[in-house]
Enzyme design. Structure first.
Site, PDB file in Angstrom:
ATOM      1  N   ARG A   1      -1.260   4.535   5.054  1.00 32.93           N
ATOM      2  CA  ARG A   1      -0.207   5.599   5.241  1.00 32.93           C
ATOM      3  C   ARG A   1       0.101   6.731   5.203  1.00 32.93           C
ATOM      4  NH1 ARG A   1       3.864   2.674   0.884  1.00 32.93           N
ATOM      5  NH2 ARG A   1       1.973   2.912  -0.253  1.00 32.93           N
ATOM      6  N   SER A   2      -1.037   7.490   4.235  1.00 29.64           N
ATOM      7  CA  SER A   2      -1.092   8.787   4.186  1.00 29.64           C
ATOM      8  C   SER A   2      -2.044   9.562   5.346  1.00 29.64           C
ATOM      9  CB  SER A   2      -1.514   9.084   2.512  1.00 29.64           C
ATOM     10  OG  SER A   2      -2.466   8.875   2.054  1.00 29.64           O
TER      11      SER A   2
ATOM     12  N   CYS B   1      -0.180   8.354  -0.859  1.00 33.32           N
ATOM     13  CA  CYS B   1      -0.191   6.725  -0.972  1.00 33.32           C
ATOM     14  C   CYS B   1      -0.398   6.768  -1.997  1.00 33.32           C
ATOM     15  CB  CYS B   1       0.476   6.368   0.490  1.00 33.32           C
ATOM     16  SG  CYS B   1      -1.690   6.134   1.328  1.00 33.32           S
TER      17      CYS B   1
ATOM     18  N   ASN C   1      -4.470   5.672  -0.222  1.00 32.29           N
ATOM     19  CA  ASN C   1      -5.369   6.487   1.386  1.00 32.29           C
ATOM     20  C   ASN C   1      -5.639   5.863   2.483  1.00 32.29           C
ATOM     21  OD1 ASN C   1      -7.122   9.143   0.862  1.00 32.29           O
ATOM     22  ND2 ASN C   1      -5.675   8.894   2.085  1.00 32.29           N
TER      23      ASN C   1
HETATM   24  P1  4NP Z   1      -1.874   2.265   1.516  1.00 33.36           P
HETATM   25  O1  4NP Z   1      -1.775   1.131   1.852  1.00 33.36           O
HETATM   26  O2  4NP Z   1      -0.920   2.449   0.354  1.00 33.36           O
HETATM   27  O3  4NP Z   1      -0.182   3.168   2.314  1.00 33.36           O
HETATM   28  O4  4NP Z   1      -2.915   3.071   1.617  1.00 33.36           O
HETATM   29  C1  4NP Z   1      -2.132   0.357   0.904  1.00 33.36           C
HETATM   30  C2  4NP Z   1      -2.958  -0.280   0.551  1.00 33.36           C
HETATM   31  C3  4NP Z   1      -4.666  -0.291   0.070  1.00 33.36           C
HETATM   32  C4  4NP Z   1      -3.739  -1.363  -0.496  1.00 33.36           C
HETATM   33  C5  4NP Z   1      -2.342  -1.091  -0.826  1.00 33.36           C
HETATM   34  C6  4NP Z   1      -1.647  -0.734   0.218  1.00 33.36           C
HETATM   35  N1  4NP Z   1      -4.943  -2.131  -1.728  1.00 33.36           N
HETATM   36  O5  4NP Z   1      -3.814  -2.965  -2.699  1.00 33.36           O
HETATM   37  O6  4NP Z   1      -5.568  -2.451  -2.524  1.00 33.36           O
END
Ligand code: 4NP
Length: 156
Positions: free
Chosen positions: A17-18, A11, A14
């Site tokens: 979702r992942s 994702c 990390n």
């Molecule tokens: P992930 O979610 O890609 O599912 O881990 C996110 C985690 C952090 C951020 C965005 C999406 N961020 O902008 O820090």
């Protein structure tokens, strides 16, 4: 000799979702008694070394998987030959993965929900800005995909 399936879930950060997709896949593989390698990574380096988001840890725990020990990492060149399959959570992840793929990449790179009949092309929605209840939907999608991947691996 057949290659042991080695599956990487990717994702953006990390942390949401992942790690859940990896947890759902490990659980489905355990239940199916299938020997697999699984890991997760992010396309971005924002959360390298960090544990999963507390809402992901709680959601995995509710489903019987402990992910508290996981540490965020960024996808790297070696992943493209170490893993047989790389699953992206959304179209943006998929594009970024393909952009950094080295020329000798051997992993099959697809969207995670492409594994689920009828959900091809759909994304695992990013729950980062949502409440914990949305992480339950992430788990449901990841669990459905995990079971579909296991079924495919079993018929190989
Ligand atoms: P992930 O979610 O890609 O599912 O881990 C996110 C985690 C952090 C951020 C965005 C999406 N961020 O902008 O820090």
């Amino acid at each position: 000799m057949t290659t042991k399936p080695a599956v990487l879930f990717v994702c953006l950060g990390n942390i949401c979702r992942s790690p859940l997709a990896e947890a759902a896949f490990r659980k489905a593989a355990d239940e199916a008694d299938l020997n697999v390698e699984a890991d997760s990574a992010g396309t971005a380096a924002y959360h390298v070394g960090a544990p999963p988001d507390p809402r992901s840890i709680a959601t995995a725990a509710k489903n019987g998987v402990d992910i508290a020990h996981c540490q965020g990492r960024q996808i790297e060149h070696a992943d493209f030959t170490r893993f047989t399959h790389i699953f992206a959570m959304d179209h943006s992840n998929l594009k970024n993965i393909r952009t950094v793929a080295p020329s000798d990449a051997t992993a099959k790179i697809t969207l995670l929900l492409d594994a689920v009949p009828g959900r091809e092309g759909a994304e695992i929605a990013d729950p980062y800005y949502d409440g914990e209840e949305n992480f339950a939907y992430t788990w449901e999608d990841a669990w459905m995909a995990a079971q579909a991947i296991i079924r495919k691996l079993q018929t190989k």
